[in-house]
Scaffold this motif. Structure first.
Motif, PDB file in Angstrom:
ATOM      1  N   ALA A 135       0.847  -1.198   0.000  1.00  0.00           N
ATOM      2  CA  ALA A 135       0.000   0.000   0.000  1.00  0.00           C
ATOM      3  C   ALA A 135       0.877   1.240   0.000  1.00  0.00           C
ATOM      4  CB  ALA A 135      -0.920   0.023   1.219  1.00  0.00           C
ATOM      5  N   ILE A 137       0.680   5.748  -0.939  1.00  0.00           N
ATOM      6  CA  ILE A 137      -0.073   6.921  -1.366  1.00  0.00           C
ATOM      7  C   ILE A 137       0.895   8.048  -1.677  1.00  0.00           C
ATOM      8  CG2 ILE A 137      -2.069   6.268   0.035  1.00  0.00           C
ATOM      9  CD1 ILE A 137      -1.281   8.468   2.022  1.00  0.00           C
ATOM     10  N   THR A 166      -2.773  14.589   1.492  1.00  0.00           N
ATOM     11  CA  THR A 166      -2.782  13.449   0.581  1.00  0.00           C
ATOM     12  C   THR A 166      -3.231  13.845  -0.820  1.00  0.00           C
ATOM     13  OG1 THR A 166      -5.021  12.832   1.272  1.00  0.00           O
ATOM     14  CG2 THR A 166      -3.185  11.784   2.419  1.00  0.00           C
ATOM     15  N   GLN A 170      -3.393   6.586  -5.227  1.00  0.00           N
ATOM     16  CA  GLN A 170      -3.208   5.735  -4.070  1.00  0.00           C
ATOM     17  C   GLN A 170      -3.226   4.305  -4.606  1.00  0.00           C
ATOM     18  OE1 GLN A 170      -6.015   6.696  -0.958  1.00  0.00           O
ATOM     19  NE2 GLN A 170      -5.154   8.747  -0.693  1.00  0.00           N
ATOM     20  N   PHE A 172      -2.694  -0.002  -4.132  1.00  0.00           N
ATOM     21  CA  PHE A 172      -2.813  -1.086  -3.169  1.00  0.00           C
ATOM     22  C   PHE A 172      -2.777  -2.439  -3.864  1.00  0.00           C
ATOM     23  CE2 PHE A 172      -5.320   2.608  -2.006  1.00  0.00           C
ATOM     24  CZ  PHE A 172      -4.771   2.957  -0.781  1.00  0.00           C
ATOM     25  N   SER A 195      -7.134   4.968   1.206  1.00  0.00           N
ATOM     26  CA  SER A 195      -6.185   4.646   2.263  1.00  0.00           C
ATOM     27  C   SER A 195      -6.871   4.530   3.614  1.00  0.00           C
ATOM     28  CB  SER A 195      -5.087   5.714   2.312  1.00  0.00           C
ATOM     29  OG  SER A 195      -4.136   5.411   3.311  1.00  0.00           O
ATOM     30  N   GLU A 199      -6.306   1.406   6.025  1.00  0.00           N
ATOM     31  CA  GLU A 199      -5.722   1.605   7.348  1.00  0.00           C
ATOM     32  C   GLU A 199      -6.519   0.881   8.428  1.00  0.00           C
ATOM     33  OE1 GLU A 199      -5.540   5.893   7.751  1.00  0.00           O
ATOM     34  OE2 GLU A 199      -4.654   6.015   5.743  1.00  0.00           O
ATOM     35  N   VAL A 206       0.913   1.876   5.427  1.00  0.00           N
ATOM     36  CA  VAL A 206       0.796   2.570   4.152  1.00  0.00           C
ATOM     37  C   VAL A 206       2.014   3.467   3.947  1.00  0.00           C
ATOM     38  CG1 VAL A 206      -0.599   4.122   2.738  1.00  0.00           C
ATOM     39  CG2 VAL A 206      -1.719   2.527   4.315  1.00  0.00           C
TER      40      VAL A 206
END
Length: 241
Positions: A135, A137, A166, A170, A172, A195, A199, A206
């Motif tokens: 993960a 970002i 942010t 992103q 993952f 995210s 989380e 992350v």
């Protein structure tokens, strides 16, 4: 490594104020024209031009699908760009798109439809980071001092070195993101970004990749003036110095 990109583009864009006249019946920021092309198309081009990306999936309102597919066909993209029906919220739209991603996909990147100035290097860096950690970002450190407030009264000054603003993409691992959405749906949890869903699983940490000030999210009419400038800079017509 197979990387799919999801671009949620079903939002109404109410902060943009008066709608965009460029597409009949549509008044949303992602369809506003920037140098003759919808902002959404500019955004898609960035991912089409990124070697690590395998396909792009755009989640749209049902009544926009035909228009979008026609637009995508005109572009002659060198990669698969698919339009799927989104939902009433960003989270619903991403989840709908996620359900169409094939099981052999390794990573899924989610990117705002109205961030057309993300750099290819940033995309590649966050994908590489996610490939290692599961993960990752994009974020930038805030320039201004950040205060925590309650009812218009300051409660604390937050240390900027421990904060980020942010951005997207992103990225993952596919299984991780699917589990995160399933958990959120089960708990009736609505997150502000992907995210925040991941989380909650507490399965991975992350990672954060440094973004750039130019990776703006076009949300207000004044942002269009800056976007036109950035587009000129990208074309090399102006010297940024």
């Amino acid at each position: 490594m197979k990387v799919s990109v999801i671009i949620p583009a079903a939002g109404l864009g109410t902060r943009m104020g008066r709608g965009a006249p460029e597409k009949a019946g549509i008044s949303r920021k992602q369809f506003m024209l920037l140098n003759g092309s919808p902002i959404l198309i500019h955004t898609i081009r960035k991912f089409v031009g990124t070697p690590l990306v395998s396909e792009i999936v755009v989640a749209l309102r049902g009544d926009d699908l035909e228009w979008a597919r026609e637009q995508f066909g005109r572009q002659g993209f060198s990669k698969v760009v698919r339009a799927v029906e989104g939902g009433d919220s960003r989270q619903h739209s991403v989840e709908n798109a996620l359900s169409t991603i094939s099981a052999d996909t390794d990573l899924v990147a989610v990117h705002d439809a109205v961030r057309p100035f993300v750099e290819t290097a940033t995309i590649e860096q966050v994908i590489t980071a996610a490939a290692e950690s599961g993960a990752a970002i994009v974020g930038i450190v805030p320039i201004d001092t950040v205060k925590q407030v309650h009812r218009n009264k300051v409660r604390a000054t937050l240390p900027r070195e421990r904060l980020i603003l942010t951005q997207t993409p992103q990225v993952f691992r596919l299984s991780l993101l699917r589990n995160a959405f399933a958990k959120a749906r089960q708990d009736l949890f609505i997150g502000t970004d992907e995210s925040s869903l991941v989380e909650r699983l507490e399965e991975v940490e992350v990672s954060v990749v440094a973004g750039t000030e130019r990776n703006i999210k076009i949300t207000r009419p004044t942002d269009m003036e800056l976007a036109r400038l950035y587009l000129v800079l990208e074309s090399g017509a102006l010297n940024p110095a």
